[in-house]
Design a protein around this motif. Structure first.
Motif, PDB file in Angstrom:
ATOM      1  N   TRP A  72      28.337  44.174  43.833  1.00 13.53           N
ATOM      2  CA  TRP A  72      28.985  43.266  42.885  1.00 13.53           C
ATOM      3  C   TRP A  72      30.395  43.803  42.671  1.00 13.53           C
ATOM      4  O   TRP A  72      30.583  44.968  42.327  1.00 13.53           O
ATOM      5  CB  TRP A  72      28.175  43.270  41.589  1.00 13.53           C
ATOM      6  N   TYR A  73      31.396  42.971  42.939  1.00 13.55           N
ATOM      7  CA  TYR A  73      32.754  43.424  42.714  1.00 13.55           C
ATOM      8  C   TYR A  73      33.421  42.594  41.626  1.00 13.55           C
ATOM      9  O   TYR A  73      33.071  41.442  41.388  1.00 13.55           O
ATOM     10  CB  TYR A  73      33.596  43.386  44.003  1.00 13.55           C
ATOM     11  N   ARG A  74      34.384  43.233  40.994  1.00  4.04           N
ATOM     12  CA  ARG A  74      35.186  42.562  39.969  1.00  4.04           C
ATOM     13  C   ARG A  74      36.640  42.988  40.163  1.00  4.04           C
ATOM     14  O   ARG A  74      36.949  44.187  40.225  1.00  4.04           O
ATOM     15  CB  ARG A  74      34.709  42.926  38.573  1.00  4.04           C
ATOM     16  N   MET A  75      37.511  41.995  40.265  1.00  3.92           N
ATOM     17  CA  MET A  75      38.935  42.236  40.414  1.00  3.92           C
ATOM     18  C   MET A  75      39.639  41.672  39.187  1.00  3.92           C
ATOM     19  O   MET A  75      39.498  40.486  38.874  1.00  3.92           O
ATOM     20  CB  MET A  75      39.451  41.571  41.692  1.00  3.92           C
ATOM     21  N   ASP A 101      38.332  36.112  31.546  1.00  2.00           N
ATOM     22  CA  ASP A 101      37.435  36.242  32.685  1.00  2.00           C
ATOM     23  C   ASP A 101      38.076  37.091  33.772  1.00  2.00           C
ATOM     24  O   ASP A 101      39.295  37.270  33.825  1.00  2.00           O
ATOM     25  CB  ASP A 101      37.094  34.861  33.262  1.00  2.00           C
ATOM     26  N   ALA A 102      37.253  37.628  34.677  1.00  2.00           N
ATOM     27  CA  ALA A 102      37.758  38.382  35.812  1.00  2.00           C
ATOM     28  C   ALA A 102      38.609  37.476  36.690  1.00  2.00           C
ATOM     29  O   ALA A 102      38.338  36.279  36.821  1.00  2.00           O
ATOM     30  CB  ALA A 102      36.595  38.953  36.619  1.00  2.00           C
ATOM     31  N   TYR A 103      39.640  38.062  37.308  1.00  2.00           N
ATOM     32  CA  TYR A 103      40.462  37.291  38.237  1.00  2.00           C
ATOM     33  C   TYR A 103      39.604  36.826  39.414  1.00  2.00           C
ATOM     34  O   TYR A 103      39.664  35.661  39.807  1.00  2.00           O
ATOM     35  CB  TYR A 103      41.633  38.151  38.707  1.00  2.00           C
ATOM     36  N   ARG A 104      38.837  37.723  39.992  1.00  2.00           N
ATOM     37  CA  ARG A 104      37.885  37.377  41.053  1.00  2.00           C
ATOM     38  C   ARG A 104      36.636  38.233  40.889  1.00  2.00           C
ATOM     39  O   ARG A 104      36.722  39.407  40.514  1.00  2.00           O
ATOM     40  CB  ARG A 104      38.481  37.620  42.451  1.00  2.00           C
ATOM     41  N   TRP A 105      35.475  37.645  41.162  1.00  2.00           N
ATOM     42  CA  TRP A 105      34.238  38.416  41.197  1.00  2.00           C
ATOM     43  C   TRP A 105      33.248  37.729  42.122  1.00  2.00           C
ATOM     44  O   TRP A 105      33.339  36.523  42.368  1.00  2.00           O
ATOM     45  CB  TRP A 105      33.629  38.573  39.797  1.00  2.00           C
ATOM     46  N   THR A 165      36.882  46.993  40.879  1.00  2.00           N
ATOM     47  CA  THR A 165      35.664  47.752  40.633  1.00  2.00           C
ATOM     48  C   THR A 165      34.576  47.288  41.590  1.00  2.00           C
ATOM     49  O   THR A 165      34.350  46.085  41.743  1.00  2.00           O
ATOM     50  CB  THR A 165      35.178  47.556  39.184  1.00  2.00           C
ATOM     51  N   LEU A 166      33.916  48.248  42.235  1.00  2.00           N
ATOM     52  CA  LEU A 166      32.812  47.946  43.146  1.00  2.00           C
ATOM     53  C   LEU A 166      31.546  48.577  42.597  1.00  2.00           C
ATOM     54  O   LEU A 166      31.508  49.786  42.315  1.00  2.00           O
ATOM     55  CB  LEU A 166      33.105  48.495  44.544  1.00  2.00           C
ATOM     56  N   TYR A 176      20.701  39.524  32.501  1.00  2.00           N
ATOM     57  CA  TYR A 176      20.371  40.536  33.500  1.00  2.00           C
ATOM     58  C   TYR A 176      20.461  41.921  32.864  1.00  2.00           C
ATOM     59  O   TYR A 176      21.160  42.139  31.874  1.00  2.00           O
ATOM     60  CB  TYR A 176      21.339  40.469  34.690  1.00  2.00           C
ATOM     61  N   PHE A 177      19.740  42.855  33.452  1.00  2.00           N
ATOM     62  CA  PHE A 177      19.861  44.265  33.116  1.00  2.00           C
ATOM     63  C   PHE A 177      19.909  45.019  34.425  1.00  2.00           C
ATOM     64  O   PHE A 177      19.057  44.818  35.300  1.00  2.00           O
ATOM     65  CB  PHE A 177      18.680  44.744  32.268  1.00  2.00           C
ATOM     66  N   THR A 178      20.930  45.862  34.589  1.00  2.00           N
ATOM     67  CA  THR A 178      21.101  46.567  35.853  1.00  2.00           C
ATOM     68  C   THR A 178      21.518  48.004  35.627  1.00  2.00           C
ATOM     69  O   THR A 178      22.294  48.304  34.719  1.00  2.00           O
ATOM     70  CB  THR A 178      22.145  45.853  36.735  1.00  2.00           C
ATOM     71  N   ALA A 179      20.975  48.887  36.448  1.00  2.00           N
ATOM     72  CA  ALA A 179      21.479  50.250  36.555  1.00  2.00           C
ATOM     73  C   ALA A 179      22.360  50.275  37.799  1.00  2.00           C
ATOM     74  O   ALA A 179      21.885  50.019  38.909  1.00  2.00           O
ATOM     75  CB  ALA A 179      20.326  51.246  36.683  1.00  2.00           C
ATOM     76  N   THR A 180      23.643  50.524  37.617  1.00  2.00           N
ATOM     77  CA  THR A 180      24.599  50.343  38.708  1.00  2.00           C
ATOM     78  C   THR A 180      25.544  51.528  38.833  1.00  2.00           C
ATOM     79  O   THR A 180      25.969  52.105  37.830  1.00  2.00           O
ATOM     80  CB  THR A 180      25.417  49.049  38.494  1.00  2.00           C
TER      81      THR A 180
END
Length: 290
Positions: A157-160, A180-184, A230-231, A268-272
């Motif tokens: 999952w990426y967030r720019m 909001d994120a620019y791109r995700w 962020t990755l 959602y719940f995630t360990a990342t």
């Protein structure tokens, strides 16, 4: 056509199609509880809100009064509400391979979820490039990272994000109101070179940047904008949630697939595991020609 060629073409088609913004589609029903939780190598946070109708563009604040607990190896960590970040937060940092359990008590209802933290994918390089597509040029942010488990299907999952530097007050005020994120997006490592992860994040067309129309301001990058990337390595249930969310935003109309159990709840719940590309200042002179 290779995968690297397909994505720019699809993006160009999207640019020439309808530009209407699409958000969660909940069919104008009564608001539903939304829980978004993350355990990361940088800390833990949980946000609890209610869904909003399509016509409402204002982000709902986090709901207070919940008891939020994350458990690992039999040890409980309670997350207090932090009014400054508007979420439940803790300094609890995740460990690769550990399984984390979320419990939320809110308004007499119980919600829970479980996630195991995968290994991180260190970012090797990231740069902007011009991608020629038909008679147009598209700006892509090309990212390379290390695949932590080359012999296993991994999910990402990426967030720019960008902080604009434009001096035009009308544009900067418009963009400052956008949280909001620019791109995700989310993706898996199928089709990537052995031991590596590759992703082209499509940003904008050169023509849109030159014309600078208001309908494209959210997509246009301006000279001096600060770019962060962020990755995150995620598990399959988190991947499924965001994939189904994308489908709903594209007109599918269905709510995303939640991995949180409990009555009438989404999320959602995630360990990342989180890694970052170097923060940079956007400049047209630094774009690589492809």
């Amino acid at each position: 056509m290779t995968a690297k060629g397909i994505y720019p073409c699809l993006f160009l088609i999207a640019l020439t199609a309808c530009t209407k913004e699409i958000d969660f589609d909940y069919h104008d029903v009564d608001p539903v509880l939304m829980i978004e939780g993350r355990v990361t190598n940088e800390g833990s946070e949980v946000t609890i809100t209610r869904t909003r109708n399509m016509e409402n563009s204002i982000k709902n604040p986090c709901l207070t009064g919940a008891e939020v607990v994350i458990t690992v190896d039999g040890v409980e960590e309670r997350l207090p509400f932090d009014p400054y970040t508007d979420c439940y937060r803790s300094a609890l940092c995740g460990t690769v391979g550990k399984t984390y359990h979320l419990d939320v008590e809110f308004e007499g209802c119980h919600y829970e979820a479980t996630s195991t933290m995968p290994a991180p994918a260190p970012v090797k390089s990231a740069e902007f490039i011009w991608q020629p597509v038909m008679k147009e040029r598209l700006l892509a942010y090309e990212v390379w990272a290390v695949d932590p488990e080359p012999d296993v299907r991994n999910y990402y999952w990426y967030r720019m994000d960008r902080r604009t530097a434009t001096t035009r007050e009308d544009i900067s005020a418009y963009l400052s109101a956008t949280t909001d994120a620019y791109r995700w997006n989310v993706f898996d490592d199928r089709g990537c070179p052995p031991g590596l992860i590759y992703r082209d994040v499509m940003c904008m067309s050169e023509r849109a940047a030159e014309e600078n129309e208001k309908e494209n301001w959210k997509s246009i990058l301006y000279e001096g904008d600060t770019i962060t990337f962020t990755l995150m390595t995620i598990d399959r249930p988190t991947y499924d949630f965001f994939r189904s969310l994308r489908s709903g935003q594209s007109g599918g109309g269905a709510n995303p697939t939640s991995n949180i159990t409990g009555d009438n709840c989404l999320g959602y719940f995630t360990a990342t595991s989180i890694t970052h590309a170097d923060t940079l200042r956007f400049s047209y002179s630094n774009i690589r020609q492809n």
